[in-house]
Design a protein around this motif. Structure first.
Motif, PDB file in Angstrom:
ATOM      1  N   PHE A   1      -3.062   0.176 -18.624  1.00 21.99           N
ATOM      2  CA  PHE A   1      -1.915  -0.077 -17.770  1.00 21.99           C
ATOM      3  C   PHE A   1      -1.412  -1.460 -18.154  1.00 21.99           C
ATOM      4  N   LEU A   2      -0.293  -1.519 -18.862  1.00 19.58           N
ATOM      5  CA  LEU A   2       0.127  -2.801 -19.413  1.00 19.58           C
ATOM      6  C   LEU A   2       1.430  -3.285 -18.800  1.00 19.58           C
ATOM      7  N   GLY A   3       1.565  -4.573 -18.767  1.00 20.13           N
ATOM      8  CA  GLY A   3       2.798  -5.155 -18.251  1.00 20.13           C
ATOM      9  C   GLY A   3       2.614  -6.642 -18.082  1.00 20.13           C
ATOM     10  N   PRO A   4       3.708  -7.393 -18.076  1.00 20.16           N
ATOM     11  CA  PRO A   4       3.572  -8.839 -17.890  1.00 20.16           C
ATOM     12  C   PRO A   4       3.111  -9.158 -16.470  1.00 20.16           C
ATOM     13  N   ASN A   5       2.775 -10.409 -16.225  1.00 19.12           N
ATOM     14  CA  ASN A   5       2.393 -10.818 -14.877  1.00 19.12           C
ATOM     15  C   ASN A   5       3.500 -10.454 -13.897  1.00 19.12           C
ATOM     16  N   GLY A   6       3.095  -9.904 -12.759  1.00 18.07           N
ATOM     17  CA  GLY A   6       4.099  -9.571 -11.757  1.00 18.07           C
ATOM     18  C   GLY A   6       4.816  -8.260 -12.024  1.00 18.07           C
ATOM     19  N   ALA A   7       4.311  -7.490 -12.972  1.00 15.71           N
ATOM     20  CA  ALA A   7       4.972  -6.221 -13.294  1.00 15.71           C
ATOM     21  C   ALA A   7       4.676  -5.148 -12.260  1.00 15.71           C
ATOM     22  N   GLY A   8       3.640  -5.369 -11.462  1.00 15.09           N
ATOM     23  CA  GLY A   8       3.277  -4.373 -10.461  1.00 15.09           C
ATOM     24  C   GLY A   8       1.998  -3.627 -10.780  1.00 15.09           C
ATOM     25  N   LYS A   9       1.256  -4.123 -11.770  1.00 14.18           N
ATOM     26  CA  LYS A   9       0.018  -3.432 -12.156  1.00 14.18           C
ATOM     27  C   LYS A   9      -1.003  -3.468 -11.036  1.00 14.18           C
ATOM     28  N   THR A  10      -1.297  -4.674 -10.550  1.00 18.72           N
ATOM     29  CA  THR A  10      -2.322  -4.802  -9.520  1.00 18.72           C
ATOM     30  C   THR A  10      -1.913  -4.091  -8.240  1.00 18.72           C
ATOM     31  N   THR A  11      -0.640  -4.206  -7.872  1.00 18.49           N
ATOM     32  CA  THR A  11      -0.166  -3.505  -6.679  1.00 18.49           C
ATOM     33  C   THR A  11      -0.382  -2.002  -6.831  1.00 18.49           C
ATOM     34  N   SER A  12      -0.077  -1.486  -8.016  1.00 16.30           N
ATOM     35  CA  SER A  12      -0.279  -0.057  -8.234  1.00 16.30           C
ATOM     36  C   SER A  12      -1.750   0.316  -8.111  1.00 16.30           C
ATOM     37  N   LEU A  13      -2.606  -0.481  -8.751  1.00 21.01           N
ATOM     38  CA  LEU A  13      -4.042  -0.181  -8.684  1.00 21.01           C
ATOM     39  C   LEU A  13      -4.528  -0.264  -7.239  1.00 21.01           C
ATOM     40  N   LYS A  14      -4.021  -1.256  -6.498  1.00 21.89           N
ATOM     41  CA  LYS A  14      -4.453  -1.394  -5.108  1.00 21.89           C
ATOM     42  C   LYS A  14      -4.023  -0.206  -4.261  1.00 21.89           C
ATOM     43  N   MET A  15      -2.873   0.345  -4.555  1.00 16.04           N
ATOM     44  CA  MET A  15      -2.462   1.528  -3.810  1.00 16.04           C
ATOM     45  C   MET A  15      -3.365   2.705  -4.165  1.00 16.04           C
ATOM     46  N   LEU A  16      -3.676   2.829  -5.454  1.00 13.35           N
ATOM     47  CA  LEU A  16      -4.523   3.947  -5.876  1.00 13.35           C
ATOM     48  C   LEU A  16      -5.943   3.790  -5.338  1.00 13.35           C
ATOM     49  N   ALA A  17      -6.358   2.546  -5.121  1.00 15.56           N
ATOM     50  CA  ALA A  17      -7.700   2.316  -4.580  1.00 15.56           C
ATOM     51  C   ALA A  17      -7.691   2.402  -3.056  1.00 15.56           C
ATOM     52  N   GLY A  18      -6.524   2.620  -2.474  1.00 18.57           N
ATOM     53  CA  GLY A  18      -6.456   2.811  -1.029  1.00 18.57           C
ATOM     54  C   GLY A  18      -6.291   1.537  -0.234  1.00 18.57           C
ATOM     55  N   LEU A  19      -6.050   0.413  -0.898  1.00 20.00           N
ATOM     56  CA  LEU A  19      -5.953  -0.857  -0.164  1.00 20.00           C
ATOM     57  C   LEU A  19      -4.566  -1.074   0.416  1.00 20.00           C
ATOM     58  N   LEU A  20      -3.581  -0.549  -0.237  1.00 13.67           N
ATOM     59  CA  LEU A  20      -2.209  -0.759   0.215  1.00 13.67           C
ATOM     60  C   LEU A  20      -1.540   0.582   0.509  1.00 13.67           C
ATOM     61  N   HIS A  21      -0.728   0.580   1.533  1.00 13.80           N
ATOM     62  CA  HIS A  21       0.114   1.737   1.813  1.00 13.80           C
ATOM     63  C   HIS A  21       1.401   1.580   1.023  1.00 13.80           C
ATOM     64  N   PRO A  22       1.874   2.631   0.382  1.00 14.36           N
ATOM     65  CA  PRO A  22       3.150   2.492  -0.312  1.00 14.36           C
ATOM     66  C   PRO A  22       4.287   2.489   0.701  1.00 14.36           C
ATOM     67  N   THR A  23       5.432   1.963   0.290  1.00 13.87           N
ATOM     68  CA  THR A  23       6.608   2.023   1.144  1.00 13.87           C
ATOM     69  C   THR A  23       7.134   3.460   1.156  1.00 13.87           C
ATOM     70  N   SER A  24       7.074   4.102  -0.007  1.00 20.60           N
ATOM     71  CA  SER A  24       7.415   5.522  -0.059  1.00 20.60           C
ATOM     72  C   SER A  24       6.784   6.130  -1.308  1.00 20.60           C
ATOM     73  N   GLY A  25       6.871   7.427  -1.403  1.00 23.45           N
ATOM     74  CA  GLY A  25       6.284   8.100  -2.560  1.00 23.45           C
ATOM     75  C   GLY A  25       4.889   8.615  -2.274  1.00 23.45           C
ATOM     76  N   THR A  26       4.346   9.344  -3.232  1.00 24.52           N
ATOM     77  CA  THR A  26       3.025   9.910  -3.020  1.00 24.52           C
ATOM     78  C   THR A  26       2.109   9.593  -4.195  1.00 24.52           C
ATOM     79  N   ALA A  27       0.833   9.617  -3.915  1.00 24.86           N
ATOM     80  CA  ALA A  27      -0.159   9.512  -4.966  1.00 24.86           C
ATOM     81  C   ALA A  27      -1.337  10.387  -4.571  1.00 24.86           C
ATOM     82  N   GLU A  28      -1.940  10.960  -5.581  1.00 28.87           N
ATOM     83  CA  GLU A  28      -3.097  11.798  -5.312  1.00 28.87           C
ATOM     84  C   GLU A  28      -4.152  11.433  -6.346  1.00 28.87           C
ATOM     85  N   VAL A  29      -5.353  11.119  -5.861  1.00 26.18           N
ATOM     86  CA  VAL A  29      -6.434  10.822  -6.787  1.00 26.18           C
ATOM     87  C   VAL A  29      -7.594  11.751  -6.439  1.00 26.18           C
ATOM     88  N   LEU A  30      -8.017  12.533  -7.389  1.00 25.18           N
ATOM     89  CA  LEU A  30      -9.086  13.521  -7.185  1.00 25.18           C
ATOM     90  C   LEU A  30      -8.784  14.422  -5.990  1.00 25.18           C
TER      91      LEU A  30
END
Lengths: 331, 274
Positions: A58-87
Motif C-alpha cells: 500500500f504505497l503513497g506519500p505521507n498523508g496519502a491516507g494509508k494509515t487511515t485506511s489500515l485503521k479502518m480495516l483494523a476496526g479502529l476508525l468508522h468510515p464517514t461512508s462506504g463499506t469494507a469487508e474483511v474475512l
C-alpha cells in the motif's frame, strides 16, 4: 468455486472535522462560542479487493491516507461512508470473532507491556486470545526461533533495542496466527539487516499460514521483496493497482542502458539517448525513453566496441514518484 | 452504519475478572523484583501517616470530638483513607494515567484491536504494586483505632466493612474512568492526577464534618463519602442499613454511567494521526 476476496473495500471515505482557528485574540474568543471546523478528507472513494493469501503493498506519500485506511480495516476508525469487508466481517463492528483473526502492527508503536519481560507479555497475549496452551507454546517457540529472540525474551521490553523490540512486537502480534495482517511501516527506523530479517519472516508467515497481508512501507526494498501487487494511493484515492512490473512499464518512461566498452576511456557517448554518464572503467549508463531503447541499443552495438550491455528499469522509487506527480497534475 | 456491539453482550465478558487477575498478578510478580522500591514506598507512607497524625493531634488538642467522631474513630477513618489510597495508587491510577496518555497521543489503538472488552484491557494494563504499602499501614491504623474505641465490632460489621470497601474501590475506579474519559474531549488533562489527589485528600476526615455544600460535593459529585466514610461507619457502630443499600445503588449507577461515558468517548476517538 470462486474464492471470496479476503478484503473488499467499496467507496470508502473518511473525513475528519478539524477545528479552524483564525489568528488573533478576537478570533480565538469568538471560537469559544462558535467553533468553525474544516473537513479534511483523508480517504476518498477508495475501492479495491485483496484475495486471500495475497501480499499487497500500500504505497503513497505521507498523508496519502494509508494509515487511515489500515485503521479502518483494523476496526479502529468508522468510515464517514462506504463499506469494507474483511474475512466477511465489517471491521468497525469489532466483533471478537474478527479481532481474533486479525493483527495490526505499527512500526513506531509498542503494544507489548513496557515493563514486563517479553515472555510475560506473550503470556498475557495468550490469555487475551484464550489460546490453548499447547498451540501457544508451539507457535511461541517457533517464532522465537525464527526471529532469533531466544536471548531477549527474559528482558523487559524497555531494555530492548528498537530492532529487537520490533521483532518481539511482531512475534507477540502473531501468536494467535491471524489470517489477515495489517503492517504499517513495520521496518521503519531499523537497520538493513533487521529490515531483511523482518521481511523474510513476513514472507515466511504468509507462505506457511496463507495469511493475507496489507503492508505500507517507505522502503521500496520491503515492497519489492514481499509484494507482487501494489496499490498506490494519494489524496485518499487509488492511482494505480496492479503488479510491480506493470507499474514500472506504465509509469517508468525511461530505461537505463548500461554499456561497457572495450577501451577504458573511449569516446564520449553523450550523443546517445537523453543523457549519459561515465561510471568509469569504460562503463557508461545511458538514459533513454522507452521507445528509444531498440534504436539506441542498435546504434551502440553498431558504432561502439561494446563488451557488455544490459537494459535496466529505473529504480522503483523514481517510478512511484512519477505516479504521484501524474496523479496531482492530470495529464 | 453499525455501532460496535455493547460489551455486556460479548461472550468473553465472563473472562474479564480472570483477565484482570492475570494482568495484576503478572505485573505484581514483575515488580516484586524491585524490593528497594518497597522500602522507599514504605518510608514515604510512614511520612504521610506522620503528617496525618500531627493533624489529628492538633485537632484533639482543642476538642475531644469532631462532628461526633472520637479520636480513635478518626484514626479508623484515616486508616481507611490510607487503605483506599494504596489500592487506588497501586491498581487504578497507573492504568488510568496510561489511558489518558494514550488518548492524548492518539495511541489508544492496540487495546481496541483485541478480542476482549477494551474497557477491561485499559483498566488493568499497569500496576504499581508497592504503592499498596499505604494500604498495609492503613490497615494497622484501622486496627489501632478499633482497639482504642469503646464500641464493640461484630462479625456483621466486618462483613459490611469488607463489602463497602469493595464497593468503594469500584466507586473510585468508576470516578477515575470518567475522569480519564474526559480526555476524549479535552486536550489538556495533565492535571487529572493532582485534581484527583486534591479532592481525595478531603476524604481524610468524615464527610459529616464538612459544611453542607462541600459535603454534598464529596458525597455525590466525587463519591468519596461512599468510598471512605461509609466503610468507617460500619466499623464504628453508626452504619444505617439504608447507607449500605445506597452505596450499592450508587456503585451500580456509577458503573453504568462511567461505561456509557467511556463508550461515548470511544466513538469519538478517531486517532490523532491520519
Amino acid at each position: 468455486m470462486i474464492e471470496r476476496p479476503a478484503v473488499r473495500v467499496q467507496s470508502l471515505r473518511k473525513a475528519f472535522d478539524v477545528p479552524v482557528r483564525q489568528p488573533g485574540l478576537k478570533a480565538s474568543i469568538g471560537a469559544l462560542f462558535k467553533r468553525e471546523t474544516r473537513e479534511v478528507v483523508a480517504v476518498d472513494e477508495l475501492n479495491f479487493e485483496v484475495g486471500a493469501g495475497e501480499v499487497v503493498g500500500f504505497l503513497g506519500p505521507n498523508g496519502a491516507g494509508k494509515t487511515t485506511s489500515l485503521k479502518m480495516l483494523a476496526g479502529l476508525l468508522h468510515p464517514t461512508s462506504g463499506t469494507a469487508e474483511v474475512l466477511g466481517f465489517t471491521p468497525w463492528q469489532r466483533q471478537p470473532a474478527y479481532l481474533r483473526k486479525m493483527a495490526l502492527i505499527m512500526g513506531n508503536r509498542n503494544q507489548l507491556q513496557w515493563d514486563l519481560p517479553v515472555l510475560d507479555s506473550f503470556e498475557l497475549v495468550r490469555s487475551i486470545y484464550r489460546l490453548p496452551r499447547q498451540q501457544f507454546t508451539d507457535t511461541r517457540d517457533e517464532m522465537i526461533a525464527l526471529l532469533e529472540l531466544g536471548a531477549l525474551v527474559d528482558k523487559p521490553v524497555r531494555n530492548l533495542s528498537l530492532g529487537e523490540r520490533m521483532k518481539a512486537e511482531i512475534a507477540g502480534a502473531l501468536l494467535h496466527l491471524p489470517a489477515v495482517l495489517f503492517l504499517d511501516e513495520p521496518t521503519i527506523g531499523l537497520d538493513i539487516t533487521m529490515q531483511k530479517r523482518i521481511r523474510t519472516f513476513v514472507a515466511e508467515y504468509n507462505r506457511k499460514q496463507g495469511a493475507t497481508v496489507l503492508l505500507t512501507s517507505h522502503y521500496m526494498a520491503d515492497v519489492q521483496a514481499l509484494c507482487k501487487r501494489v496499490i498506490v494511493i494519494d489524496h485518499g484515492t487509488v492511482l494505480f493497482d496492479g503488479g510491480l512490473q506493470r507499474l514500472a512499464d506504465e509509469f517508468g518512461s525511461t530505461k537505463t542502458i548500461v554499456a561497457r566498452l572495450d577501451v577504458a576511456d573511449g569516446e564520449k557517448l553523450d550523443t546517445y539517448g537523453r543523457s549519459a554518464t561515465n561510471r568509469g572503467d569504460g562503463t557508461w549508463s545511458i538514459q533513454v525513453t522507452r521507445s528509444e531503447v531498440a534504436e539506441v541499443t542498435g546504434r551502440l552495438l553498431a558504432e561502439q566496441a561494446v563488451v557488455d550491455l544490459t537494459i535496466e528499469d529505473p529504480p522503483i522509487e523514481d517510478v512511484i514518484e512519477r505516479v504521484f506527480s501524474r496523479g496531482s497534475t492530470p495529464a | 452504519m453499525t455501532r460496535p456491539s455493547p460489551g455486556w453482550r460479548d461472550p468473553d465478558r465472563a473472562g474479564s475478572l480472570r483477565l484482570a487477575a492475570l494482568f495484576f498478578r503478572v505485573g505484581a510478580q514483575n515488580e516484586l523484583q524491585y524490593r528497594l522500591n518497597f522500602v522507599v514506598q514504605l518510608l514515604q507512607s510512614i511520612l504521610g501517616v506522620a503528617a496525618g497524625l500531627v493533624g489529628l493531634a492538633v485537632v484533639f488538642a482543642h476538642t475531644n470530638n469532631l462532628g461526633g467522631w472520637s479520636r480513635p474513630q478518626l484514626l479508623v477513618v484515616m486508616g481507611i483513607f490510607l487503605m483506599m489510597n494504596g489500592i487506588t495508587q497501586a491498581f487504578i491510577q497507573p492504568s488510568m494515567n496510561l489511558l489518558i496518555a494514550d488518548i492524548q497521543k492518539g495511541t489508544l489503538d492496540f487495546p481496541l484491536t483485541k478480542p476482549v472488552d477494551a474497557q477491561v484491557l485499559v483498566s488493568v494494563r499497569s500496576v504499581d504494586i508497592w504503592q499498596a504499602a499505604d494500604s498495609l499501614i492503613g490497615l494497622i491504623i484501622v486496627i489501632v483505632g478499633l482497639v482504642q474505641q469503646d464500641v464493640a465490632v461484630h462479625l456483621v460489621d466486618i462483613v459490611s466493612f469488607v463489602l463497602l470497601m469493595l464497593m468503594g474501590t469500584v466507586t473510585i475506579y468508576c470516578f477515575w474512568l470518567m475522569l480519564a474519559s474526559t480526555a476524549f474531549w479535552l486536550i489538556k488533562t495533565d492535571e487529572m492526577q493532582e485534581l484527583f489527589q486534591g479532592l481525595y485528600r478531603t476524604g481524610q476526615y468524615p464527610v459529616g464534618i464538612y459544611p453542607g455544600w462541600l459535603r454534598y460535593g464529596i458525597t455525590f459529585v466525587v463519591p468519596l463519602a461512599f468510598a471512605i466514610t461509609v466503610p468507617a461507619e460500619a466499623l464504628t457502630g453508626r452504619l444505617e442499613h439504608l447507607a449500605l443499600v445506597g452505596a450499592a445503588g450508587l456503585t451500580l449507577a456509577l458503573l453504568v454511567i462511567s461505561r456509557l461515558l467511556w463508550r461515548k468517548g470511544l466513538q469519538r476517538y478517531g486517532g490523532a494521526s491520519s
